[in-house]
Write a protein that holds these residues in place. Structure first.
Motif, PDB file in Angstrom:
ATOM      1  N   LEU A 167     -63.485 -90.716  21.695  1.00  0.00           N
ATOM      2  CA  LEU A 167     -62.449 -91.544  21.078  1.00  0.00           C
ATOM      3  C   LEU A 167     -61.305 -91.802  22.060  1.00  0.00           C
ATOM      4  N   LEU A 168     -60.990 -90.805  22.897  1.00  0.00           N
ATOM      5  CA  LEU A 168     -59.915 -90.953  23.872  1.00  0.00           C
ATOM      6  C   LEU A 168     -60.340 -91.781  25.072  1.00  0.00           C
ATOM      7  N   ASN A 169     -61.640 -91.968  25.240  1.00  0.00           N
ATOM      8  CA  ASN A 169     -62.195 -92.850  26.279  1.00  0.00           C
ATOM      9  C   ASN A 169     -61.662 -92.521  27.677  1.00  0.00           C
ATOM     10  N   PRO A 170     -62.022 -91.356  28.222  1.00  0.00           N
ATOM     11  CA  PRO A 170     -61.567 -91.025  29.581  1.00  0.00           C
ATOM     12  C   PRO A 170     -62.222 -91.931  30.613  1.00  0.00           C
ATOM     13  N   ALA A 171     -61.459 -92.293  31.643  1.00  0.00           N
ATOM     14  CA  ALA A 171     -61.972 -93.159  32.708  1.00  0.00           C
ATOM     15  C   ALA A 171     -61.498 -92.630  34.049  1.00  0.00           C
ATOM     16  N   THR A 172     -62.318 -92.788  35.059  1.00  0.00           N
ATOM     17  CA  THR A 172     -61.963 -92.347  36.405  1.00  0.00           C
ATOM     18  C   THR A 172     -61.668 -93.547  37.285  1.00  0.00           C
ATOM     19  N   SER A 173     -60.775 -93.341  38.216  1.00  0.00           N
ATOM     20  CA  SER A 173     -60.455 -94.403  39.163  1.00  0.00           C
ATOM     21  C   SER A 173     -60.055 -93.775  40.483  1.00  0.00           C
ATOM     22  N   LYS A 174     -60.353 -94.434  41.571  1.00  0.00           N
ATOM     23  CA  LYS A 174     -59.997 -93.975  42.906  1.00  0.00           C
ATOM     24  C   LYS A 174     -59.113 -95.043  43.552  1.00  0.00           C
ATOM     25  N   PRO A 175     -57.899 -94.658  43.960  1.00  0.00           N
ATOM     26  CA  PRO A 175     -57.004 -95.656  44.544  1.00  0.00           C
ATOM     27  C   PRO A 175     -57.608 -96.271  45.791  1.00  0.00           C
ATOM     28  N   LYS A 176     -57.414 -97.571  45.956  1.00  0.00           N
ATOM     29  CA  LYS A 176     -57.922 -98.262  47.127  1.00  0.00           C
ATOM     30  C   LYS A 176     -57.065 -97.927  48.343  1.00  0.00           C
ATOM     31  N   PRO A 177     -57.674 -97.890  49.535  1.00  0.00           N
ATOM     32  CA  PRO A 177     -56.880 -97.675  50.749  1.00  0.00           C
ATOM     33  C   PRO A 177     -55.774 -98.719  50.864  1.00  0.00           C
ATOM     34  N   GLY A 178     -54.577 -98.253  51.131  1.00  0.00           N
ATOM     35  CA  GLY A 178     -53.462 -99.180  51.250  1.00  0.00           C
ATOM     36  C   GLY A 178     -52.786 -99.528  49.947  1.00  0.00           C
ATOM     37  N   ALA A 179     -53.238 -98.920  48.848  1.00  0.00           N
ATOM     38  CA  ALA A 179     -52.633 -99.244  47.552  1.00  0.00           C
ATOM     39  C   ALA A 179     -51.261 -98.594  47.395  1.00  0.00           C
ATOM     40  N   ASN A 180     -51.037 -97.480  48.096  1.00  0.00           N
ATOM     41  CA  ASN A 180     -49.782 -96.745  47.985  1.00  0.00           C
ATOM     42  C   ASN A 180     -48.993 -96.807  49.293  1.00  0.00           C
ATOM     43  N   PHE A 181     -47.683 -96.617  49.167  1.00  0.00           N
ATOM     44  CA  PHE A 181     -46.794 -96.625  50.323  1.00  0.00           C
ATOM     45  C   PHE A 181     -46.516 -95.199  50.808  1.00  0.00           C
ATOM     46  N   LEU A 182     -46.289 -95.065  52.104  1.00  0.00           N
ATOM     47  CA  LEU A 182     -45.800 -93.824  52.696  1.00  0.00           C
ATOM     48  C   LEU A 182     -44.582 -94.182  53.536  1.00  0.00           C
ATOM     49  N   ALA A 183     -43.437 -93.596  53.201  1.00  0.00           N
ATOM     50  CA  ALA A 183     -42.191 -93.895  53.919  1.00  0.00           C
ATOM     51  C   ALA A 183     -41.907 -92.804  54.946  1.00  0.00           C
ATOM     52  N   ILE A 184     -41.595 -93.224  56.163  1.00  0.00           N
ATOM     53  CA  ILE A 184     -41.246 -92.304  57.244  1.00  0.00           C
ATOM     54  C   ILE A 184     -39.793 -92.562  57.614  1.00  0.00           C
ATOM     55  N   MET A 185     -38.957 -91.532  57.509  1.00  0.00           N
ATOM     56  CA  MET A 185     -37.524 -91.663  57.794  1.00  0.00           C
ATOM     57  C   MET A 185     -37.164 -90.842  59.024  1.00  0.00           C
ATOM     58  N   ALA A 186     -36.504 -91.479  59.999  1.00  0.00           N
ATOM     59  CA  ALA A 186     -36.106 -90.785  61.222  1.00  0.00           C
ATOM     60  C   ALA A 186     -34.593 -90.843  61.387  1.00  0.00           C
ATOM     61  N   ASP A 187     -33.996 -89.704  61.685  1.00  0.00           N
ATOM     62  CA  ASP A 187     -32.559 -89.605  61.941  1.00  0.00           C
ATOM     63  C   ASP A 187     -32.237 -90.293  63.267  1.00  0.00           C
ATOM     64  N   ASN A 188     -31.333 -91.266  63.229  1.00  0.00           N
ATOM     65  CA  ASN A 188     -30.962 -92.021  64.425  1.00  0.00           C
ATOM     66  C   ASN A 188     -29.552 -91.664  64.906  1.00  0.00           C
ATOM     67  N   SER A 189     -29.024 -90.545  64.460  1.00  0.00           N
ATOM     68  CA  SER A 189     -27.650 -90.188  64.837  1.00  0.00           C
ATOM     69  C   SER A 189     -27.602 -89.629  66.253  1.00  0.00           C
ATOM     70  N   ARG A 190     -26.447 -89.767  66.887  1.00  0.00           N
ATOM     71  CA  ARG A 190     -26.296 -89.333  68.277  1.00  0.00           C
ATOM     72  C   ARG A 190     -26.317 -87.821  68.423  1.00  0.00           C
ATOM     73  N   GLY A 191     -26.249 -87.119  67.299  1.00  0.00           N
ATOM     74  CA  GLY A 191     -26.335 -85.664  67.345  1.00  0.00           C
ATOM     75  C   GLY A 191     -27.672 -85.166  67.870  1.00  0.00           C
ATOM     76  N   LEU A 192     -28.676 -86.028  67.875  1.00  0.00           N
ATOM     77  CA  LEU A 192     -29.983 -85.617  68.377  1.00  0.00           C
ATOM     78  C   LEU A 192     -30.100 -85.747  69.887  1.00  0.00           C
ATOM     79  N   ASN A 193     -29.055 -86.224  70.541  1.00  0.00           N
ATOM     80  CA  ASN A 193     -29.079 -86.328  72.007  1.00  0.00           C
ATOM     81  C   ASN A 193     -28.687 -85.006  72.663  1.00  0.00           C
TER      82      ASN A 193
END
Length: 231
Positions: free
Chosen positions: A59-85
């Motif tokens: 009755l609950l009708n379970p279904a499976t799915s696999k996300p397609k490559p590229g369907a989700n985002f990945l954010a990469i954040m880099a500190d650009n402050s001069r303190g890293l020099n």
């Protein structure tokens, strides 16, 4: 890639649970009189309930799915402050050079592998957050490290979008805007709380420098259900 299981008939969940509870009570009452042996009675009830559970699951009708490559985002954040020099004791490169070497070029190394699974979005932050094409050209000349503001604006940009994770590279020294560690942790916790549009993502932190704020980065990663690494 992980397979997701969803209930397409989720609106029937509570009625199904209520029905299951009612049938359980009826079976216990019925078999208490008809089958006096406790072991046999438990086995009979268990088999009946197994059949009922399977029917209600349909009755609950379970279904499976696999996300397609590229369907989700990945954010990469880099500190650009001069303190890293800064060059740490016994190090041959500055923190900025180490970070630049690690992140490298957009079409090489681990970023290339990650781009086969996610849509990568690269950001540099100092006093402000901005999107960049690659990290190799970062100048590390920012006058501040507004970590709270950068994370807050990133959350706003991806609100309602399939952001799978955030990788944060920094020395962990927030010196602009909101700098209180408790407020930073609160920001991460609120944006990743159940029911929010970013509830499923993870935040992992990478610290640079012998004097980096490891306690802050460890706690942010814990709030973000991610990992902490010292580079």
């Amino acid at each position: 890639m992980f397979t997701n299981i969803s209930l397409t008939g989720a609106e029937w969940l509570w009625p199904a649970l209520g029905l299951f509870a009612a049938i359980t009570a009826m079976l216990v009452w019925s078999y208490r009189v008809r089958v006096p042996q406790p072991g046999l009675r438990a086995a009979c009830i268990g088999l009946k309930l197994l059949g009922v559970a399977l029917l209600l699951l349909c009755l609950l009708n379970p279904a499976t799915s696999k996300p397609k490559p590229g369907a989700n985002f990945l954010a990469i954040m880099a500190d650009n402050s001069r303190g890293l020099n800064v060059t740490d004791h016994n190090a041959t490169k500055t923190r900025a050079e180490t970070l630049r070497d690690l992140l490298g070029k957009a079409d090489d190394g681990w970023q290339k592998s990650s781009s086969e699974i996610f849509q990568l979005r690269r950001y540099a932050f100092d006093a402000h957050l901005r999107q960049v094409g690659e990290f190799h050209s970062l100048r590390f000349d920012g006058n501040a490290s507004a970590m709270h503001g950068a994370l807050d604006r990133l959350a706003g940009r991806f609100s309602g979008q399939p952001l799978a994770g955030v990788l944060l590279f920094t020395d962990g020294i927030a010196n602009a805007g909101v700098t209180c560690p408790e407020q930073l942790r609160k920001l991460v916790g609120e944006n990743l709380a159940a029911g929010t549009s970013l509830a499923g993502l993870t935040l992992s932190t990478f610290g640079f420098g012998t004097d980096h704020s490891s306690d802050l980065l460890v706690s942010l990663a814990a709030c973000g259900r991610g990992t902490y690494s010292f580079i």
